[in-house]
Design a protein around this motif. Structure first.
Motif, short mmCIF file in Angstrom:
data_model
loop_
_atom_site.label_atom_id
_atom_site.label_comp_id
_atom_site.label_asym_id
_atom_site.label_seq_id
_atom_site.Cartn_x
_atom_site.Cartn_y
_atom_site.Cartn_z
N LEU A 144 28.43 9.16 6.63
CA LEU A 144 28.03 10.03 7.73
C LEU A 144 28.00 11.48 7.30
O LEU A 144 28.91 11.97 6.64
CB LEU A 144 29.00 9.88 8.91
CG LEU A 144 28.95 8.57 9.70
CD1 LEU A 144 30.06 8.55 10.72
CD2 LEU A 144 27.61 8.41 10.39
N GLN A 145 26.94 12.19 7.68
CA GLN A 145 26.85 13.62 7.48
C GLN A 145 26.53 14.26 8.83
O GLN A 145 25.46 13.98 9.40
CB GLN A 145 25.78 13.99 6.46
CG GLN A 145 26.05 13.47 5.05
CD GLN A 145 25.53 12.08 4.82
OE1 GLN A 145 24.43 11.75 5.25
NE2 GLN A 145 26.31 11.25 4.15
N LEU A 146 27.44 15.08 9.35
CA LEU A 146 27.27 15.72 10.65
C LEU A 146 27.00 17.20 10.50
O LEU A 146 27.71 17.89 9.76
CB LEU A 146 28.52 15.52 11.53
CG LEU A 146 28.65 14.17 12.26
CD1 LEU A 146 28.99 13.04 11.31
CD2 LEU A 146 29.71 14.27 13.34
N ASP A 147 25.97 17.67 11.17
CA ASP A 147 25.65 19.09 11.23
C ASP A 147 25.93 19.56 12.65
O ASP A 147 25.14 19.31 13.56
CB ASP A 147 24.18 19.32 10.86
CG ASP A 147 23.83 20.81 10.78
OD1 ASP A 147 24.51 21.62 11.42
OD2 ASP A 147 22.86 21.15 10.09
N HIS A 148 27.06 20.23 12.85
CA HIS A 148 27.48 20.62 14.19
C HIS A 148 26.62 21.73 14.77
O HIS A 148 26.52 21.86 16.00
CB HIS A 148 28.96 21.05 14.17
CG HIS A 148 29.90 19.91 13.95
ND1 HIS A 148 30.52 19.25 14.98
CD2 HIS A 148 30.31 19.30 12.80
CE1 HIS A 148 31.29 18.28 14.49
NE2 HIS A 148 31.17 18.30 13.16
N ASN A 149 26.02 22.54 13.92
CA ASN A 149 25.16 23.60 14.43
C ASN A 149 23.83 23.05 14.95
O ASN A 149 23.34 23.47 16.01
CB ASN A 149 24.89 24.63 13.32
CG ASN A 149 26.14 25.39 12.93
OD1 ASN A 149 26.96 25.72 13.78
ND2 ASN A 149 26.30 25.66 11.65
N ALA A 150 23.25 22.11 14.22
CA ALA A 150 21.97 21.53 14.62
C ALA A 150 22.14 20.30 15.49
O ALA A 150 21.15 19.75 15.99
CB ALA A 150 21.15 21.18 13.39
N LEU A 151 23.39 19.85 15.68
CA LEU A 151 23.68 18.61 16.43
C LEU A 151 22.89 17.44 15.85
O LEU A 151 22.31 16.64 16.57
CB LEU A 151 23.34 18.79 17.92
CG LEU A 151 24.20 19.80 18.69
CD1 LEU A 151 23.76 19.87 20.15
CD2 LEU A 151 25.67 19.46 18.60
N GLU A 152 22.92 17.37 14.51
CA GLU A 152 22.22 16.29 13.82
C GLU A 152 23.22 15.41 13.06
O GLU A 152 24.23 15.90 12.56
CB GLU A 152 21.19 16.85 12.84
CG GLU A 152 19.99 17.50 13.52
CD GLU A 152 18.97 17.99 12.51
OE1 GLU A 152 17.86 18.36 12.94
OE2 GLU A 152 19.28 18.01 11.29
#
Length: 237
Positions: A144-152
């Motif tokens: 899993l790779q989460l991008d909290h800024n882009a909500l991706e």
């Protein structure tokens, strides 16, 4: 902290001067480390070969100017069989020697005369950096790779199309993989307006989230339900 994996870290001291070894040993032991002393590099390499990888210390303090094999040659030989961190202790002020030592595989160096307190501080800093790098690598190895800024969210590199609630649920589970989150904890994490949400609503969101993750990575079952409790993330599955 002198603890690595809940056990005191073992430091090996390699220096031909007994007085220096004694002083550094006392300071390191006082700081909570286990210390093993060697008068020359050949003895240290022999101990390493005899004990194998399981006997490797957390860090080696290695003097450069020693009779027989000097520290540079010891480090070169060491790097053929081990990645254990090395902190050079050197009386040489020549920049070439210090750069050569780093190129041979040393992780850092201190120039004599040295302060025992500085040695302890440098050891602690090196071990913290190693632990941080290990944790960072664990995160990178997760599917899993989460991008909290882009909500991706990506799973094995595949982008998932998630709702805000689904993203928040997955992000919460991903904070502490393996921990069971109760439904009310997930509700509080997913909704920031304190609305009343039933357990069935959470179950529905989790069901949709699982379906999207299964479509992107059919061979993985990352979200597991724990009967009567809630849900947990198992990223290593």
């Amino acid at each position: 902290m002198s603890l690595t994996n809940a056990h005191p870290a073992e430091i090996w001291l390699v220096d031909d001067e007994p007085e220096i070894r004694s002083i550094l040993r006392d300071y390191l032991v006082h700081a909570g480390y286990i210390c093993r002393e060697f008068e020359h590099g050949e003895a240290m390499l022999a101990a390493l070969a005899e004990g194998g990888q399981a006997a490797e210390p957390a860090l080696i303090l290695l003097d450069i100017m020693m009779p027989g094999m000097d520290g540079l040659e010891v480090c070169r030989t060491l790097r053929e069989r081990s990645k254990v961190p090395v902190l050079f202790l050197t009386a040489r002020h020549d920049e070439f020697d210090r750069i050569l030592g780093l190129k041979l595989g040393a992780d850092d160096y201190l120039v004599k005369p040295i302060s025992p307190r500085e040695v302890v501080a440098r050891v602690e800093a090196m071990l913290r950096r190693i632990q941080w790098q290990g944790k960072k690598q664990e995160k990178v190895s997760s599917p899993l790779q989460l991008d909290h800024n882009a909500l991706e969210v990506r799973i094995d590199g595949v982008l998932l199309t998630l709702t805000v609630v689904e993203f928040r649920l997955l992000a919460t589970l991903n904070e502490k993989p393996g921990r069971v989150f109760k439904r009310n904890e997930l509700i509080n994490a997913a909704y920031d307006d304190h609305r009343i949400v039933s357990d069935r609503t959470v179950d529905s969101h989790i069901k949709n989230l699982r379906a999207k993750m299964a479509e992107a990575a059919p061979k993985r079952e990352l979200i597991q339900s724990v009967y009567g409790m809630g849900y947990k993330l198992v990223p290593s599955s």
